[in-house]
Each structure stands twice: as structure tokens, then as C-alpha cells.
Design a protein around this motif. Structure first.
Motif, mmCIF file in Angstrom:
data_model
loop_
_atom_site.group_PDB
_atom_site.id
_atom_site.type_symbol
_atom_site.label_atom_id
_atom_site.label_comp_id
_atom_site.label_asym_id
_atom_site.label_seq_id
_atom_site.Cartn_x
_atom_site.Cartn_y
_atom_site.Cartn_z
ATOM 1 N N ALA A 1 70.005 -37.083 -48.590
ATOM 2 C CA ALA A 1 71.410 -37.307 -48.924
ATOM 3 C C ALA A 1 72.018 -38.381 -48.033
ATOM 4 N N SER A 2 71.651 -38.371 -46.773
ATOM 5 C CA SER A 2 72.140 -39.381 -45.838
ATOM 6 C C SER A 2 71.676 -40.769 -46.259
ATOM 7 N N ALA B 1 58.585 -35.749 -40.488
ATOM 8 C CA ALA B 1 57.996 -36.996 -39.996
ATOM 9 C C ALA B 1 56.475 -36.916 -40.014
ATOM 10 N N THR B 2 55.932 -35.776 -39.596
ATOM 11 C CA THR B 2 54.483 -35.593 -39.605
ATOM 12 C C THR B 2 53.934 -35.680 -41.021
ATOM 13 N N ARG B 3 54.628 -35.060 -41.967
ATOM 14 C CA ARG B 3 54.179 -35.076 -43.360
ATOM 15 C C ARG B 3 54.147 -36.498 -43.917
ATOM 16 N N VAL C 1 63.260 -43.391 -37.147
ATOM 17 C CA VAL C 1 64.339 -42.727 -36.417
ATOM 18 C C VAL C 1 65.095 -41.787 -37.339
ATOM 19 N N ASP C 2 65.784 -40.815 -36.735
ATOM 20 C CA ASP C 2 66.678 -39.990 -37.545
ATOM 21 C C ASP C 2 67.997 -40.727 -37.762
ATOM 22 N N GLY D 1 65.341 -40.419 -43.438
ATOM 23 C CA GLY D 1 65.918 -40.297 -44.768
ATOM 24 C C GLY D 1 65.184 -41.147 -45.791
ATOM 25 N N GLY D 2 64.863 -42.376 -45.406
ATOM 26 C CA GLY D 2 64.111 -43.248 -46.300
ATOM 27 C C GLY D 2 62.720 -42.719 -46.568
#
Length: 321
Positions: free
Chosen positions: A28-29, A118-120, A241-242, A272-273
Motif C-alpha cells: 500500500a505504501s 525481505a528474505t522471501r 530499505v523499508d 514495498g516495491g
């Protein structure tokens, strides 16, 4: 207002639930439907504590709210967790406070969830050796979340506290996995996925220890001055990054950025991307790093889920406010 105590919150949201909810929040972000507001995080000058407020709004749910809390290093002597947090949710249409949620457990699993996402998206699909640097309370959530997205069979860990290592060993071995407590260098050299989750203010992991293709979740740096990785390692890696501004101001990236070894342009890849499928990792032999500073949207995602489920199941304590 509905008050949801810590114990009930921990029963309402699983690690798998958190991964889904946090993934939706980051998507969503990225789509411009949610955003976190600037973070307030300061040394209190009392009890060596760090206190902060993270707030935001996610129109996709919708949910509006904030998390207040921080880190009290002396709490362990009092039989309390060092991390203490509470989430306050508001009605997005009226601004009325609707829920107060105990968020110590929720903070743990939302952090683990971001790491797992992130790991996935970044780690090798067959990654089976997990390295954990820092085996305090957060390491349990990191371990469980990683196992939810990768076929982990072996856990390597380092911590200066033998009691912390013993607690994680008991959990891992109870799950039927192999566990070894090793040196920092050995953990870093042999892990397929490496997670650093310490309060360190100095680099612990050196560039020369990391093999091509290894993925690192750098989760400890969330305050000015904190650092777990050598700046040379950060500068050489592909970074996700978050939140860009948080990464360069309070995250692991702050040191490489301050020294000019890392530019804002290199931080175009976001979680998010990644979770929305709009962005992907680079070459398979790239070292990848997720700089997880922790965002308000993560906190709101899991707290809102706990709130919805508490309403449905008749849990919590209602009061006029």
C-alpha cells in the motif's frame, strides 16, 4: 475504546498473519495509499532509555494511529522486557481513539515479518542455513519468521550472553533443527541468510566474511549512532530499505551515507516495491542487505488486525473514553 492487553494481543496475531499484514502495508505504501510520518526517537536522559513515537495512516484498511515506546536496558533486572511499546488506534473518519493495544509481542512479530518479506524476495530459494547475530528476545521472532519463508535446517548464532544463546538453542532444537553457537566470523561466513539484531554502536560484521549471493537482514540499527555492519559491506551490497529517509538517518545505511560511500540514488529499491512485484533483486551473486529500521505502517498493520479480531471474538475491555 477497546483495550487489548499484551497477553491477548499475542494470541490474536500469528507470525504468518503478521507476514501477510505487513506485506500488504508495504504494498500500500509503494502504491501511494499509505505513509508513515516522521519518527520521533530520542534519548530520555533517564534510565538510559530511548523513547520514540511512530505514526502513520494506511488508507487501504483504513487505519490511523501511532506506536509509542522504546528501549529500557535495565528492565531485564526488573523481570520486564527491555522493549516496551503500546499502539493507539483512531477512527480515520472522526479522529476518535478506538483502541489501545499492548504491542511488545506485536513489535516483535512485525519486525520479524519485515525481515521475512525481505528474505522471501532476496535470499536464494534453497537457503537453509540461518545465521543470527544477537540472540535476545527479537531473535525468536526472526527465527520463526525466516522458517516461514525458507527451508531452514541449521541455525548458527553468536551472542556474548550464554543465557540468550541457550534459550534460542532450546527453541531451535525443540523444532528438530541443528543449532551451533559460533564466533561472529564463523556465523557470517557460513550463513545463507544472516540476520543481525543487536543494539551495537560499532560494526560487528566485516565485508570479507560475506560470500557472494548471501542475504543480510540488518535489523538492529534504528537510532542515530547504531551500527552492525562495516560501511564497506553496506557500500558493496545491493540495498533494499523499508523507508529511504529512515535508512539514511537512523538505519544501518546512515554511516555509509554520511561518509559519501552510499548515495540516495542507490536506495531506490524498497520493501514495498519488492513485495508488490514492481521491483526485483539484481544478479544471483549480489550480496543483498535489507535495512530494516521499523515503520509505523508495520505497527498499525498488526495492531489493526488484533483489533479486528478482538472485536469479532469478544476480547479486550471496552470503556468510555
Amino acid at each position: 475504546m477497546l483495550i487489548i492487553p499484551e497477553q491477548q494481543a499475542s494470541q490474536l496475531v500469528s507470525v504468518e498473519d503478521a507476514i501477510d499484514a505487513v506485506g500488504d502495508a508495504f504494498a500500500a505504501s509503494y502504491a501511494g495509499k499509505a505513509r508513515s510520518y516522521p519518527v520521533v526517537r530520542e534519548q530520555t536522559g533517564h534510565a538510559d532509555a530511548v523513547f520514540g513515537v511512530k505514526a502513520g495512516f494506511d488508507a487501504s484498511l483504513p487505519v490511523l494511529g501511532l506506536k509509542a515506546g522504546g528501549y529500557w536496558p535495565g528492565n531485564v533486572k526488573r523481570g520486564l522486557g527491555n522493549h516496551q511499546s503500546s499502539v493507539l488506534l483512531f477512527d480515520a473518519d472522526t479522529g476518535r481513539a478506538v483502541a489501545l493495544v499492548g504491542a511488545n509481542y506485536l513489535t516483535g512479530i512485525r519486525t520479524g515479518a519485515a525481515s521475512a518479506l525481505a528474505t522471501r524476495g532476496l535470499a536464494s530459494p534453497d537457503a537453509s542455513i540461518l545465521g543470527i547475530v544477537g540472540t535476545g528476545a527479537q531473535s525468536i521472532h526472526q527465527y520463526r519468521a525466516t522458517c516461514a519463508v525458507r527451508p531452514i535446517t541449521h541455525v548458527l548464532a553468536w551472542d556474548p550472553n550464554p543465557d540468550n544463546l541457550r534459550a534460542l538453542r532450546d527453541l531451535v532444537e525443540a523444532d528438530g533443527l541443528r543449532f551451533d553457537a559460533l564466533s561472529l566470523e564463523a556465523v557470517a561466513r557460513h550463513a545463507d541468510v544472516l540476520i543481525t539484531v543487536t543494539p551495537s554502536h560499532m560494526p560487528l560484521i566485516r565485508r570479507e566474511w560475506i560470500r557472494p549471493g548471501v542475504h543480510i537482514n540488518a535489523m538492529g540499527a534504528d537510532t542515530i549512532g547504531k551500527q552492525e555492519l562495516e560501511v564497506e559491506l553496506v557500500a558493496a551490497a545491493s540495498i533494499v530499505v523499508d523507508e529511504i529517509q529512515q535508512a539514511i538517518s537512523i538505519g544501518e545505511c546512515q554511516h555509509a551515507y554520511a561518509r559519501g560511500l552510499l548515495t540516495a540514488e542507490k536506495l531506490s529499491l524498497t520493501l514495498g516495491g519488492l513485495v508488490s512485484g514492481a521491483q526485483q533483486r539484481g544478479a544471483a551473486d549480489d550480496i543483498t542487505i535489507f535495512d530494516g529500521t521499523g515503520t509505523a505502517l508495520q505497527d498499525l498493520a498488526v495492531a489493526a488486525l488484533a483489533y479486528r479480531r478482538a472485536q469479532k471474538e469478544g476480547l479486550g475491555f471496552a470503556c468510555d473514553f
